[in-house]
Design an enzyme around this catalytic site. Sequence first.
Site, PDB file in Angstrom:
ATOM      1  N   LYS A 163       0.861  -1.181   0.000  1.00 49.67           N
ATOM      2  CA  LYS A 163       0.000   0.000   0.000  1.00 49.67           C
ATOM      3  C   LYS A 163       0.890   1.220   0.000  1.00 49.67           C
ATOM      4  CE  LYS A 163      -4.479   0.844   0.204  1.00 49.67           C
ATOM      5  NZ  LYS A 163      -5.556  -0.020  -0.311  1.00 49.67           N
TER       6      LYS A 163
HETATM    7  P1  NAD Z   1     -13.347   7.348  -2.733  1.00 54.45           P
HETATM    8  O1  NAD Z   1     -12.361   8.388  -2.429  1.00 54.45           O
HETATM    9  O2  NAD Z   1     -13.752   7.124  -4.162  1.00 54.45           O
HETATM   10  O3  NAD Z   1     -14.705   7.604  -1.882  1.00 54.45           O
HETATM   11  C1  NAD Z   1     -14.730   7.704  -0.496  1.00 54.45           C
HETATM   12  C2  NAD Z   1     -16.131   8.122  -0.083  1.00 54.45           C
HETATM   13  O4  NAD Z   1     -16.211   8.135   1.349  1.00 54.45           O
HETATM   14  C3  NAD Z   1     -16.538   9.543  -0.544  1.00 54.45           C
HETATM   15  O5  NAD Z   1     -17.912   9.554  -0.868  1.00 54.45           O
HETATM   16  C4  NAD Z   1     -16.295  10.383   0.710  1.00 54.45           C
HETATM   17  O6  NAD Z   1     -17.069  11.555   0.733  1.00 54.45           O
HETATM   18  C5  NAD Z   1     -16.746   9.391   1.760  1.00 54.45           C
HETATM   19  N1  NAD Z   1     -16.294   9.682   3.117  1.00 54.45           N
HETATM   20  C6  NAD Z   1     -15.094  10.105   3.551  1.00 54.45           C
HETATM   21  N2  NAD Z   1     -15.118  10.296   4.882  1.00 54.45           N
HETATM   22  C7  NAD Z   1     -16.356   9.944   5.287  1.00 54.45           C
HETATM   23  C8  NAD Z   1     -17.011   9.909   6.533  1.00 54.45           C
HETATM   24  N3  NAD Z   1     -16.373  10.257   7.653  1.00 54.45           N
HETATM   25  N4  NAD Z   1     -18.319   9.516   6.580  1.00 54.45           N
HETATM   26  C9  NAD Z   1     -18.978   9.164   5.462  1.00 54.45           C
HETATM   27  N5  NAD Z   1     -18.405   9.163   4.247  1.00 54.45           N
HETATM   28  C10 NAD Z   1     -17.118   9.554   4.170  1.00 54.45           C
HETATM   29  O7  NAD Z   1     -12.771   5.989  -2.097  1.00 54.45           O
HETATM   30  P2  NAD Z   1     -13.069   4.497  -2.550  1.00 54.45           P
HETATM   31  O8  NAD Z   1     -12.084   4.114  -3.592  1.00 54.45           O
HETATM   32  O9  NAD Z   1     -14.515   4.325  -2.794  1.00 54.45           O
HETATM   33  O10 NAD Z   1     -12.638   3.700  -1.221  1.00 54.45           O
HETATM   34  C11 NAD Z   1     -13.510   3.571  -0.108  1.00 54.45           C
HETATM   35  C12 NAD Z   1     -12.982   2.459   0.796  1.00 54.45           C
HETATM   36  O11 NAD Z   1     -12.908   1.236   0.049  1.00 54.45           O
HETATM   37  C13 NAD Z   1     -11.578   2.694   1.368  1.00 54.45           C
HETATM   38  O12 NAD Z   1     -11.501   2.092   2.650  1.00 54.45           O
HETATM   39  C14 NAD Z   1     -10.693   1.907   0.407  1.00 54.45           C
HETATM   40  O13 NAD Z   1      -9.470   1.530   1.009  1.00 54.45           O
HETATM   41  C15 NAD Z   1     -11.586   0.726   0.141  1.00 54.45           C
HETATM   42  N6  NAD Z   1     -11.254   0.012  -1.089  1.00 54.45           N
HETATM   43  C16 NAD Z   1     -11.246   0.644  -2.290  1.00 54.45           C
HETATM   44  C17 NAD Z   1     -10.950  -0.083  -3.447  1.00 54.45           C
HETATM   45  C18 NAD Z   1     -11.012   0.542  -4.814  1.00 54.45           C
HETATM   46  O14 NAD Z   1     -10.882  -0.202  -5.810  1.00 54.45           O
HETATM   47  N7  NAD Z   1     -11.233   1.843  -4.951  1.00 54.45           N
HETATM   48  C19 NAD Z   1     -10.625  -1.449  -3.355  1.00 54.45           C
HETATM   49  C20 NAD Z   1     -10.654  -2.067  -2.100  1.00 54.45           C
HETATM   50  C21 NAD Z   1     -10.973  -1.321  -0.983  1.00 54.45           C
END
Ligand code: NAD
Length: 417
Positions: free
Chosen positions: A106
């Site tokens: 990461k």
């Molecule tokens: P992103 O940046 O696209 O979206 C994050 C979302 O969470 C946004 O809508 C933001 O406004 C919201 N957010 C942030 N703080 C918040 C809070 N305190 N309360 C409510 N909402 C809040 O991120 P993403 O890529 O969707 O990733 C989200 C999670 O999924 C992370 O934990 C990431 O590690 C995990 N993840 C992502 C992927 C991927 O392919 N993008 C893969 C595996 C895991």
Amino acid sequence: MTQHPNAWHNALSQLDAVAAKIGLESHIHARLRQPKRSLEVSIPVVMDDGSEQIFTGFRVQHSLDRGPAKGGMRYSPLVNEDEVKALAMWMTWKCAVVSIPYGGAKGGVACDPKALSQSELERLTRRFTTELLPIIGPEKDIPAPDMGTNAQVMAWIMDAYSSHAGFSVRGVVTGKPLSIGGSAGREEATGRGVAITTREMARRAGITLAGASVVIQGYGNVGRAAAQILSKEFSCRIVGVSDARGGFYNPRGLDIAQIGRDMTTHGALPAQIDAERVAGDEFLQLPCDILIPAALENQITTQNAAKICPKMLVEAANGPTTPEADLILRDNDVVVVPDILANAGGVTVSYFEWVQGRDEYFWAADEVNRRLERIMVNACNEVGTIADREKVDLRLAAYISGVGRVAEAIRVRGIYG
Ligand code: NAD
């Protein structure tokens, strides 16, 4: 007072629990408690106003035992070494749970991407890539998008790396735009994997998915795709959605297609939705059959776990539940589908992207989705079978599967030197 548990301590305590359960050899346990490699870099960036700002970036490779390291790049003000170490360790288990040939990594930069212009973001990304040149590469460590990064950031990483190599190196990142070797289906892959896992584990828990009420915290790449697939393809009723500014609740069900059309900024919900507004603290306590945290780690802690009572909690985010909160949820009969299984769809399609790039042959979206479906269903069946056989919860079962595979790779490779 809000509690901010340390993600690295949580990751270690989860590893320790499975090590005790499976009687892991102490030398392998000790090896897995430390990242293989960790690099901290300072990233000087010329800002648009001509000033120079120094950012701090990290890349941690937790394990290289099953193949090259793989994991996302996060841009967020909260990024720190412990968080990146924890996320790297979780990637190791995740790749092993779905049995794809990678170790875990990461990376991240402590910055607020929303406060940077596009050109500042580009200069930051290109310089960060240059600082990481000694340790990343298609056979070494392959970054992908995570919170605060996207396909455009991956394109800049690929371009900076390729400029140094003197030729186009597509395999250095995944989650790229389609025009430079991205995979069909990658954008929605994590959300699709979350939806498939929800369906499989709901069936196992005797929860009828059609009409089930679902609350989703976080509406970015993962939360939004999961909402769309669960509502459109699996007939769920999405009753609550939130972003960093707060949440919306409508027990009759939200119009997910309309919300998608009204979104103007990535991850930000429209200002007007036909629903009641709910403050961030109360959002996770909304009544529902299925709760999907898809935002940040450490959202469900001892402070709020007792008030969170869905039938099933599907961890789309990485590390949303602390180990102490996990015990409370278990006592309250909440079925917790762990992150290392639930959100493995993203890295699985990243793997497909890497394979397609190496073959110079690209698959259609339906083929990507069919292969993703098969891998996710197999992993769900395996984890479910272990849970039944060992009489453990799904998290411990997923860890038994993932840690078991990594330990076997270490055993069979032995120690060099
Ligand atoms: P992103 O940046 O696209 O979206 C994050 C979302 O969470 C946004 O809508 C933001 O406004 C919201 N957010 C942030 N703080 C918040 C809070 N305190 N309360 C409510 N909402 C809040 O991120 P993403 O890529 O969707 O990733 C989200 C999670 O999924 C992370 O934990 C990431 O590690 C995990 N993840 C992502 C992927 C991927 O392919 N993008 C893969 C595996 C895991």
